[in-house]
Design an enzyme around this catalytic site. Structure first.
Site: not given
Ligand code: KIV
Length: 283
Positions: A46-47, A85, A114, A116, A183
């Site tokens: 989600d970055s 994500d 993934k 969080e 992280e």
């Molecule tokens: O969204 C992302 O890029 C991440 C990484 C920083 C692990 O969750």
């Protein structure tokens, strides 16, 4: 497809395995580059919100946004495991929504998802795993909690906070996560977590003692030039290289040096002569 989630789950450096290499990617060219470079895992993170879409945090992206980017990565057919994500609010409301959202990422081409958070995410993680979808956990500095944390701050500096992270990691392993992102935590905390679990830990800003490392594509290639976190190592300066390349293009266009003969299409002489007859000139 590369590695499966079950095969990733047994990668531990302490058992002699090579560390896992994970890199983010958000589109087909990025996926092809990551695959050609031999990355084990592509994280469609989600970055994307910050490094591609121009937002200040990751809270703005939706499941539809993630589906769009995961599908682009999957169409490149990289020889990598693809992690999708789950964005903020896609796994916080109800188990039904959570499983439906995880399934949307899988249908777009992810091989696992993934999310969080620690113990409070366990019920949702169990539901996703019940639906046969492998889950990667993510603890420590969790960017979707930026407001709750009061900023993008290193987590676990206090011994009690660190103990809770170790407990969270064990709970996530127990719930069935096949790997964990760690992280923004001190080296000693990452080490303690990595020792405490038998699934791999993949670090970002977590020091060298994890079972793998992940960096954001735009950070490691030097495409992102606004913010350089301490934990980023730049392996290229594609921002400067790109500016220089486009400056050279602009200069060639303005001077008439681009395009040249080889970069242009031509007619057969007889056709050119006929055109000349019609209009008096061919250019
Ligand atoms: O969204 C992302 O890029 C991440 C990484 C920083 C692990 O969750």
């Amino acid at each position: 497809m590369g590695l499966s989630a079950p095969s990733i789950s047994s990668v531990k450096v302490r058992n002699g395995a090579d560390p896992l290499v994970m890199v983010t990617a958000y589109d087909a060219p990025g996926a092809r580059i990551a695959s050609a470079a031999g990355a084990d895992i592509i994280l469609v993170g989600d970055s994307v919100a910050m490094v591609v879409l121009g937002y200040d945090d990751t809270l703005q992206v939706t499941v539809d946004d993630m589906v769009h980017h995961i599908a682009a990565v999957a169409r490149a057919k990289p020889n990598c495991h693809i992690v999708g994500d789950l964005p903020w609010m896609s796994y916080h409301v109800s188990p039904e929504d959570t499983v439906r959202n995880a399934a949307a990422l899988m249908r777009a081409g992810a091989h696992s998802v993934k999310l969080e958070g620690g113990r409070k995410r366990l019920p949702m993680i169990e539901k996703i795993i019940d639906a046969e979808i492998p889950v990667m956990g993510h603890i420590g500095l969790t960017p979707q909690s930026v407001h709750a944390m009061g900023g993008f701050k290193v987590q676990g500096r206090q011994a009690e906070q660190a103990r809770k992270l170790v407990q969270a990691a064990k709970s996530l392993e127990h719930a069935g996560c096949y790997a964990l992102v760690l992280e923004g935590v001190p080296v000693r905390v990452a080490q303690a977590v990595t020792e405490a679990v038998s699934i791999p830990t993949i670090g970002i800003g977590a020091g060298p003692h994890t079972d793998g490392q992940v960096l954001v594509y735009h950070d490691l290639l030097g495409l992102e030039d606004r913010m350089i976190p301490k934990f980023v190592r730049r392996y290229a300066d594609l921002n400067s290289a790109s500016v220089e390349a486009i400056q050279a293009f602009a200069s060639d266009v303005r001077s008439g040096a681009f395009p040249d003969e080889c970069e242009s299409y031509h007619m057969a002489d007889d056709q050119a002569a006929e055109l000349l007859g019609l209009y008096g000139h061919t250019d």
